[in-house]
Design a protein around this motif. Structure first.
Motif, PDB file in Angstrom:
ATOM      1  N   LYS A  25      51.630   0.706  12.796  1.00 54.28           N
ATOM      2  CA  LYS A  25      50.193   1.462  13.656  1.00 54.28           C
ATOM      3  C   LYS A  25      49.605   2.313  12.545  1.00 54.28           C
ATOM      4  O   LYS A  25      50.142   2.837  11.494  1.00 54.28           O
ATOM      5  N   PRO A  26      48.405   2.345  12.792  1.00 54.20           N
ATOM      6  CA  PRO A  26      47.475   3.336  11.788  1.00 54.20           C
ATOM      7  C   PRO A  26      48.200   4.556  11.815  1.00 54.20           C
ATOM      8  O   PRO A  26      48.438   5.395  12.985  1.00 54.20           O
ATOM      9  N   GLY A  27      48.210   5.114  10.721  1.00 54.74           N
ATOM     10  CA  GLY A  27      49.021   6.406  10.505  1.00 54.74           C
ATOM     11  C   GLY A  27      50.599   6.124  10.033  1.00 54.74           C
ATOM     12  O   GLY A  27      51.193   7.314   9.722  1.00 54.74           O
ATOM     13  N   ASP A  28      51.078   5.153  10.538  1.00 49.54           N
ATOM     14  CA  ASP A  28      52.549   5.179  10.244  1.00 49.54           C
ATOM     15  C   ASP A  28      53.032   4.974   9.004  1.00 49.54           C
ATOM     16  O   ASP A  28      52.168   4.492   8.206  1.00 49.54           O
ATOM     17  N   LYS A  29      54.172   5.365   8.620  1.00 49.44           N
ATOM     18  CA  LYS A  29      54.603   5.288   7.257  1.00 49.44           C
ATOM     19  C   LYS A  29      55.582   4.171   7.074  1.00 49.44           C
ATOM     20  O   LYS A  29      56.270   4.103   7.878  1.00 49.44           O
ATOM     21  N   ILE A  30      55.251   3.476   5.992  1.00 51.61           N
ATOM     22  CA  ILE A  30      56.075   2.019   5.881  1.00 51.61           C
ATOM     23  C   ILE A  30      57.307   2.446   5.119  1.00 51.61           C
ATOM     24  O   ILE A  30      57.426   3.094   4.511  1.00 51.61           O
ATOM     25  N   PRO A  31      58.285   1.148   5.220  1.00 47.66           N
ATOM     26  CA  PRO A  31      59.449   1.728   4.439  1.00 47.66           C
ATOM     27  C   PRO A  31      58.925   1.855   2.842  1.00 47.66           C
ATOM     28  O   PRO A  31      58.119   1.256   2.449  1.00 47.66           O
ATOM     29  N   SER A  32      59.999   2.591   2.208  1.00 46.29           N
ATOM     30  CA  SER A  32      59.859   2.620   0.911  1.00 46.29           C
ATOM     31  C   SER A  32      60.066   1.416  -0.157  1.00 46.29           C
ATOM     32  O   SER A  32      60.421   0.434   0.404  1.00 46.29           O
ATOM     33  N   GLU A  33      59.503   1.226  -1.445  1.00 45.83           N
ATOM     34  CA  GLU A  33      59.560   0.145  -2.113  1.00 45.83           C
ATOM     35  C   GLU A  33      61.248  -0.214  -2.391  1.00 45.83           C
ATOM     36  O   GLU A  33      61.537  -1.355  -2.005  1.00 45.83           O
TER      37      GLU A  33
END
Length: 236
Positions: A25-33
């Protein structure tokens, strides 16, 4: 024989699908590289390429020291008068503001002229960082005639917008010329918006006038371009 699609393109499509499905969702942090590379069994360079491309397309935004976040393209209608908070809300984001500078300004002759005031007139300055889901979107520098709003210092503009404040004071804005240019951020501006100095941004100037033709607000807004689009309709 079909053409094999690059791994970074496949990852881009997976991330886009998660955004469209609402998993991200907007504002969510996605998993790292590192996490994505391990999860999808691809190298980190492919992950980095996918993230960079999605940032270029306006799906993601990386903030130094914090990570990469989902953003949502914010459509700014240049024909209608709406506050930035309303534009942010309209895209499903939660608006917030951080006051950086506020207080009475005297002797700013150039700004007094822009507001059509005598050079001795006092102004109220309000410099705010505008955010959507805690992600910086714009840096707004506003100047307001103090004689029209003598109680303005009593208000908390992290809790209420200037637009709402003026509505409460029964100021009806009937004319609002807008000017748009592209400018590069200096070091101080870039620090607030969490980007590199020299980053190109949309620089808006808003001049709000009331029913009596008085200029009630002069604002310059530095708006990041990676999460903003614009709408203009041609009247036939």
């Amino acid at each position: 024989m079909g053409v094999k699609m690059p791994k970074y393109v496949l990852l881009m499509e997976r991330i886009k699908q998660k955004i469209e499905d609402g998993e991200y969702k907007p504002g969510d942090k996605i998993p790292s590289e590192r996490e994505m590379a391990a999860k999808y069994s691809i190298n980190r360079m492919a992950v980095k390429n996918a993230i960079n491309k999605l940032q270029e397309e306006g799906y993601l935004k990386s903030i130094h020291g914090k990570g990469t976040f989902v953003v949502k393209m914010m459509n700014r209608n240049l024909e209608t008068l709406t506050g930035l908070s309303a534009s942010i809300k309209g895209k499903g984001l939660t608006p917030s503001s951080k006051v950086i500078v506020q207080g009475i300004v005297e002797g700013f002759t150039e700004m007094n002229e822009k507001l059509h005031l005598d050079k001795e007139a006092k102004l109220y300055r309000l410099l705010r960082l505008r955010l959507g889901n805690d992600i910086p979107i714009a840096l707004e520098d506003a100047y307001i005639p103090l004689d029209l709003f003598p109680d303005i210092e009593e208000h908390n503009f992290e809790m209420v917008s200037l637009f709402e404040y003026m509505e409460h004071k029964r100021i009806t804005i009937t004319d609002s010329p807008q000017f748009l240019t592209i400018e590069k951020l200096n070091e101080r501006e870039a620090k607030y918006l969490e980007v590199l100095p020299g980053t190109s941004v949309f620089a808006f100037i808003y001049i709000h006038k009331d029913l009596n033709g008085r200029v009630v607000e002069y604002t310059k807004s530095y708006t990041l371009g990676d999460n903003t689009s614009f709408e203009v309709r041609l009247n036939k």
